[in-house]
Design an enzyme around this catalytic site. Structure first.
Site, PDB file in Angstrom:
ATOM      1  N   TYR A 150       0.836  -1.207   0.000  1.00  0.00           N
ATOM      2  CA  TYR A 150       0.000   0.000   0.000  1.00  0.00           C
ATOM      3  C   TYR A 150       0.871   1.258   0.000  1.00  0.00           C
ATOM      4  O   TYR A 150       0.729   2.125  -0.863  1.00  0.00           O
ATOM      5  CB  TYR A 150      -0.896  -0.046   1.234  1.00  0.00           C
ATOM      6  N   ASP A 151       1.805   1.317   0.970  1.00  0.00           N
ATOM      7  CA  ASP A 151       2.612   2.539   1.137  1.00  0.00           C
ATOM      8  C   ASP A 151       3.455   2.823  -0.111  1.00  0.00           C
ATOM      9  O   ASP A 151       3.461   3.935  -0.636  1.00  0.00           O
ATOM     10  CB  ASP A 151       3.565   2.405   2.338  1.00  0.00           C
ATOM     11  N   GLU A 152       4.165   1.789  -0.561  1.00  0.00           N
ATOM     12  CA  GLU A 152       5.053   1.999  -1.717  1.00  0.00           C
ATOM     13  C   GLU A 152       4.243   2.134  -3.007  1.00  0.00           C
ATOM     14  O   GLU A 152       4.634   2.858  -3.923  1.00  0.00           O
ATOM     15  CB  GLU A 152       6.065   0.863  -1.845  1.00  0.00           C
ATOM     16  N   ASN A 179      -6.421   9.526   8.275  1.00  0.00           N
ATOM     17  CA  ASN A 179      -7.539   8.653   8.669  1.00  0.00           C
ATOM     18  C   ASN A 179      -8.886   9.379   8.653  1.00  0.00           C
ATOM     19  O   ASN A 179      -9.062  10.367   9.364  1.00  0.00           O
ATOM     20  CB  ASN A 179      -7.308   8.098  10.081  1.00  0.00           C
ATOM     21  N   ARG A 191     -10.789  -1.327   9.895  1.00  0.00           N
ATOM     22  CA  ARG A 191     -10.111  -0.140  10.423  1.00  0.00           C
ATOM     23  C   ARG A 191     -10.649   0.159  11.818  1.00  0.00           C
ATOM     24  O   ARG A 191     -11.700  -0.319  12.229  1.00  0.00           O
ATOM     25  CB  ARG A 191     -10.306   1.052   9.478  1.00  0.00           C
ATOM     26  N   VAL A 192      -9.919   1.006  12.523  1.00  0.00           N
ATOM     27  CA  VAL A 192     -10.163   1.125  13.960  1.00  0.00           C
ATOM     28  C   VAL A 192     -11.543   1.695  14.291  1.00  0.00           C
ATOM     29  O   VAL A 192     -12.219   1.204  15.201  1.00  0.00           O
ATOM     30  CB  VAL A 192      -9.013   1.910  14.636  1.00  0.00           C
ATOM     31  N   ARG A 216      -3.697   8.511  16.186  1.00  0.00           N
ATOM     32  CA  ARG A 216      -4.153   8.839  14.843  1.00  0.00           C
ATOM     33  C   ARG A 216      -4.973  10.124  14.945  1.00  0.00           C
ATOM     34  O   ARG A 216      -5.470  10.476  16.019  1.00  0.00           O
ATOM     35  CB  ARG A 216      -5.045   7.726  14.254  1.00  0.00           C
ATOM     36  N   ASP A 278       3.142  -0.851  12.294  1.00  0.00           N
ATOM     37  CA  ASP A 278       2.029   0.042  12.658  1.00  0.00           C
ATOM     38  C   ASP A 278       2.604   1.389  13.119  1.00  0.00           C
ATOM     39  O   ASP A 278       3.344   1.447  14.107  1.00  0.00           O
ATOM     40  CB  ASP A 278       1.261  -0.619  13.813  1.00  0.00           C
ATOM     41  N   GLN A 281       2.571   7.281  15.604  1.00  0.00           N
ATOM     42  CA  GLN A 281       1.818   8.534  15.735  1.00  0.00           C
ATOM     43  C   GLN A 281       1.552   9.100  14.347  1.00  0.00           C
ATOM     44  O   GLN A 281       2.285   8.856  13.399  1.00  0.00           O
ATOM     45  CB  GLN A 281       2.597   9.547  16.576  1.00  0.00           C
TER      46      GLN A 281
HETATM   47  P1  NAD Z   1     -12.663   1.705   0.225  1.00  0.00           P
HETATM   48  O1  NAD Z   1     -12.002   0.393   0.323  1.00  0.00           O
HETATM   49  O2  NAD Z   1     -13.994   1.878   0.886  1.00  0.00           O
HETATM   50  O3  NAD Z   1     -12.835   2.143  -1.276  1.00  0.00           O
HETATM   51  C1  NAD Z   1     -11.956   1.769  -2.312  1.00  0.00           C
HETATM   52  C2  NAD Z   1     -12.796   1.444  -3.542  1.00  0.00           C
HETATM   53  O4  NAD Z   1     -11.924   1.083  -4.622  1.00  0.00           O
HETATM   54  C3  NAD Z   1     -13.721   0.260  -3.310  1.00  0.00           C
HETATM   55  O5  NAD Z   1     -15.013   0.578  -3.799  1.00  0.00           O
HETATM   56  C4  NAD Z   1     -13.075  -0.867  -4.125  1.00  0.00           C
HETATM   57  O6  NAD Z   1     -14.003  -1.848  -4.541  1.00  0.00           O
HETATM   58  C5  NAD Z   1     -12.447  -0.088  -5.256  1.00  0.00           C
HETATM   59  N1  NAD Z   1     -11.326  -0.762  -5.914  1.00  0.00           N
HETATM   60  C6  NAD Z   1     -10.268  -1.374  -5.323  1.00  0.00           C
HETATM   61  N2  NAD Z   1      -9.436  -1.857  -6.254  1.00  0.00           N
HETATM   62  C7  NAD Z   1      -9.975  -1.523  -7.464  1.00  0.00           C
HETATM   63  C8  NAD Z   1      -9.586  -1.753  -8.813  1.00  0.00           C
HETATM   64  N3  NAD Z   1      -8.447  -2.410  -9.110  1.00  0.00           N
HETATM   65  N4  NAD Z   1     -10.375  -1.282  -9.804  1.00  0.00           N
HETATM   66  C9  NAD Z   1     -11.522  -0.620  -9.520  1.00  0.00           C
HETATM   67  N5  NAD Z   1     -11.950  -0.397  -8.261  1.00  0.00           N
HETATM   68  C10 NAD Z   1     -11.176  -0.839  -7.245  1.00  0.00           C
HETATM   69  O7  NAD Z   1     -11.637   2.792   0.793  1.00  0.00           O
HETATM   70  P2  NAD Z   1     -11.806   4.356   1.036  1.00  0.00           P
HETATM   71  O8  NAD Z   1     -11.600   4.611   2.470  1.00  0.00           O
HETATM   72  O9  NAD Z   1     -13.029   4.863   0.387  1.00  0.00           O
HETATM   73  O10 NAD Z   1     -10.518   4.911   0.275  1.00  0.00           O
HETATM   74  C11 NAD Z   1     -10.611   5.527  -0.995  1.00  0.00           C
HETATM   75  C12 NAD Z   1      -9.238   6.029  -1.413  1.00  0.00           C
HETATM   76  O11 NAD Z   1      -8.742   6.962  -0.462  1.00  0.00           O
HETATM   77  C13 NAD Z   1      -8.188   4.920  -1.517  1.00  0.00           C
HETATM   78  O12 NAD Z   1      -7.381   5.172  -2.647  1.00  0.00           O
HETATM   79  C14 NAD Z   1      -7.389   5.068  -0.246  1.00  0.00           C
HETATM   80  O13 NAD Z   1      -6.074   4.643  -0.407  1.00  0.00           O
HETATM   81  C15 NAD Z   1      -7.469   6.556   0.007  1.00  0.00           C
HETATM   82  N6  NAD Z   1      -7.308   6.859   1.437  1.00  0.00           N
HETATM   83  C16 NAD Z   1      -8.341   6.659   2.313  1.00  0.00           C
HETATM   84  C17 NAD Z   1      -8.160   6.941   3.661  1.00  0.00           C
HETATM   85  C18 NAD Z   1      -9.264   6.791   4.664  1.00  0.00           C
HETATM   86  O14 NAD Z   1      -9.039   7.022   5.853  1.00  0.00           O
HETATM   87  N7  NAD Z   1     -10.478   6.427   4.283  1.00  0.00           N
HETATM   88  C19 NAD Z   1      -6.900   7.390   4.125  1.00  0.00           C
HETATM   89  C20 NAD Z   1      -5.882   7.545   3.204  1.00  0.00           C
HETATM   90  C21 NAD Z   1      -6.098   7.302   1.860  1.00  0.00           C
HETATM   91  N1  UDP Z   2      -6.332  -0.643  15.803  1.00  0.00           N
HETATM   92  C1  UDP Z   2      -6.723  -1.154  17.036  1.00  0.00           C
HETATM   93  N2  UDP Z   2      -7.773  -2.011  17.080  1.00  0.00           N
HETATM   94  C2  UDP Z   2      -8.463  -2.383  15.973  1.00  0.00           C
HETATM   95  C3  UDP Z   2      -8.068  -1.863  14.717  1.00  0.00           C
HETATM   96  C4  UDP Z   2      -6.982  -1.002  14.674  1.00  0.00           C
HETATM   97  O1  UDP Z   2      -6.142  -0.824  18.080  1.00  0.00           O
HETATM   98  O2  UDP Z   2      -9.429  -3.170  16.105  1.00  0.00           O
HETATM   99  C5  UDP Z   2      -5.213   0.318  15.758  1.00  0.00           C
HETATM  100  C6  UDP Z   2      -4.135  -0.019  14.730  1.00  0.00           C
HETATM  101  O3  UDP Z   2      -3.167  -0.885  15.279  1.00  0.00           O
HETATM  102  C7  UDP Z   2      -3.582   1.358  14.433  1.00  0.00           C
HETATM  103  C8  UDP Z   2      -4.782   2.296  14.589  1.00  0.00           C
HETATM  104  O4  UDP Z   2      -5.740   1.550  15.342  1.00  0.00           O
HETATM  105  O5  UDP Z   2      -2.602   1.711  15.385  1.00  0.00           O
HETATM  106  C9  UDP Z   2      -5.400   2.720  13.281  1.00  0.00           C
HETATM  107  O6  UDP Z   2      -5.609   1.558  12.507  1.00  0.00           O
HETATM  108  P1  UDP Z   2      -6.397   1.560  11.126  1.00  0.00           P
HETATM  109  O7  UDP Z   2      -6.357   0.156  10.619  1.00  0.00           O
HETATM  110  O8  UDP Z   2      -7.717   2.198  11.298  1.00  0.00           O
HETATM  111  O9  UDP Z   2      -5.574   2.526  10.165  1.00  0.00           O
HETATM  112  P2  UDP Z   2      -4.028   2.847   9.921  1.00  0.00           P
HETATM  113  O10 UDP Z   2      -3.914   4.273  10.301  1.00  0.00           O
HETATM  114  O11 UDP Z   2      -3.153   1.989  10.780  1.00  0.00           O
HETATM  115  O12 UDP Z   2      -3.826   2.585   8.476  1.00  0.00           O
END
Ligand code: NAD
Ligand code: UDP
Length: 316
Positions: A150-152, A179, A191-192, A216, A278, A281
């Site tokens: 994911y990160d890379e 988040n 997610r948390v 977070r 993980d 902060q």
């Molecule tokens: P989500 O998992 O609810 O939504 C992602 C959507 O992408 C889903 O509908 C999934 O079916 C679709 N998808 C995945 N792979 C696909 C592919 N190969 N082709 C077409 N569709 C595909 O997640 P989200 O929270 O709505 O996140 C949306 C975007 O925002 C992501 O790119 C995520 O990395 C980014 N983002 C979200 C958060 C957050 O806290 N929600 C934080 C950082 C970044």
């Molecule tokens: N976490 C937790 N309990 C859970 C799910 C997540 O304590 O049931 C913690 C997790 O280890 C992280 C933080 O909550 O430190 C946020 O996790 P999340 O998966 O929501 O997103 P992240 O910011 O790590 O991508």
């Protein structure tokens, strides 16, 4: 004679996901024509069911790791699972979605001359040694760990966006999302916020990973989407990357206590091992968002948790 009214045609990849569905709704309110593209890996039709009767809304099942030929004016590239258990389920596909998906969407933007937006992430900062994180910070990311797909993947997508900009002068907008929570999150998202609320509503033990002292910063979804729209509306010179998030920073223990208080739950806390890599902060420095977009979050955590808890009640 009736004047021809041209609506912007906007593609939202990942449009049936948590954030994508809110974005589709906001764009329809701005009278755009919206093409929602999703492979439904983590997205659900239910998230956009209320939009299906709108003649300006269209939905297409498609995986963005394959080329897409459509005619649009703007692209919001959100497709990618965001929750660690979901993106680690098939890490190779996660990297493909971020990297090959970005190449396909950038190629599409270039062909049709569209402005393109990338949903990047605070994960590009990894486990940061600078706090809070400004956009100028290059991050501290493990390239071979369980979060690396994911990160890379997201870091490489940013590279591609900026290379398309340098080579082709493509109009790009890159946002680094911290988040975010709210209605339309998947109840088994992992997610948390979703975990804690579902556990609290069921009076089941709340799973704290590690000591729960990691932090977070949680942004309510309506604030985030307002930031997206503001960034997309900026002049060509403004590309980002720009942090969008709520600087209010909480430990996971504090979050658990707040969720228990707001749900009136009898849940107890249980401690589970901390997942690898993980971050300890995380807090956005949103100086740029304030200065360049005139954006800042308006919804405090407790206020945003209330409608989120109401939404999750249907799944208990
Ligand atoms: P989500 O998992 O609810 O939504 C992602 C959507 O992408 C889903 O509908 C999934 O079916 C679709 N998808 C995945 N792979 C696909 C592919 N190969 N082709 C077409 N569709 C595909 O997640 P989200 O929270 O709505 O996140 C949306 C975007 O925002 C992501 O790119 C995520 O990395 C980014 N983002 C979200 C958060 C957050 O806290 N929600 C934080 C950082 C970044
Ligand atoms: N976490 C937790 N309990 C859970 C799910 C997540 O304590 O049931 C913690 C997790 O280890 C992280 C933080 O909550 O430190 C946020 O996790 P999340 O998966 O929501 O997103 P992240 O910011 O790590 O991508």
């Amino acid at each position: 004679m009736k004047k021809y009214h041209f609506n912007k045609r906007v593609l939202v990849t990942g449009g049936a996901g948590f954030l994508g569905s809110h974005l589709c709704e906001a764009l329809l309110k701005q009278e755009c024509e919206v093409l929602c593209v999703d492979n439904f890996f983590t997205g659900r039709r239910g998230n956009v069911a209320h939009l299906l009767s709108n003649p300006s809304f269209e939905i297409l099942r498609h995986d963005i790791t394959f080329p897409l030929f459509v005619e649009v004016d703007e692209i919001y590239n959100l497709a990618c699972p965001a929750s660690p258990p979901h993106y680690q389920h098939d890490p190779v596909q996660t990297t493909k979605t971020s990297v090959i998906g970005a190449i396909n969407m950038l190629g599409l933007a270039k062909r049709v001359g569209a402005k393109i937006f990338q949903a990047s992430t605070s994960e590009v900062y990894g486990d940061p040694d600078i706090h809070p994180q400004p956009e100028s910070y290059w991050g501290r990311v493990n390239p071979i760990g369980s979060r690396s797909c994911y990160d890379e993947g997201k870091r490489c997508a940013e590279t591609l966006f900026f290379d398309y900009r340098r080579q082709m002068d493509l109009p790009i907008k890159v946002v680094r999302i911290f988040n975010t929570y709210g209605p339309h999150m998947h109840p088994h998202d992992g997610r948390v916020v979703s975990n804690f609320i579902m556990q609290a509503l069921r009076n089941e033990p709340i799973t704290i990973y590690g000591t729960g002292e990691q932090t977070r910063s949680f942004c309510y979804v309506s604030d985030l989407i307002a930031g997206f729209l503001k960034l997309m509306d900026t002049p060509h010179e403004i590309t980002g990357p720009i942090n969008i998030g709520n600087p209010g920073e909480f430990t996971m223990l504090e979050l658990a206590e707040t969720v228990i208080k707001l749900t009136g739950s009898k849940s107890e806390l249980i401690f589970k091992p901390l997942p690898s890599d993980d971050p300890k902060q995380r807090q956005p420095d949103i100086t740029q968002a304030k200065e360049k977009l005139g954006w800042e979050p308006t919804v405090p955590l407790e206020e945003g948790l209330k409608p989120t808890i109401k939404y999750f009640k249907q799944y208990v």
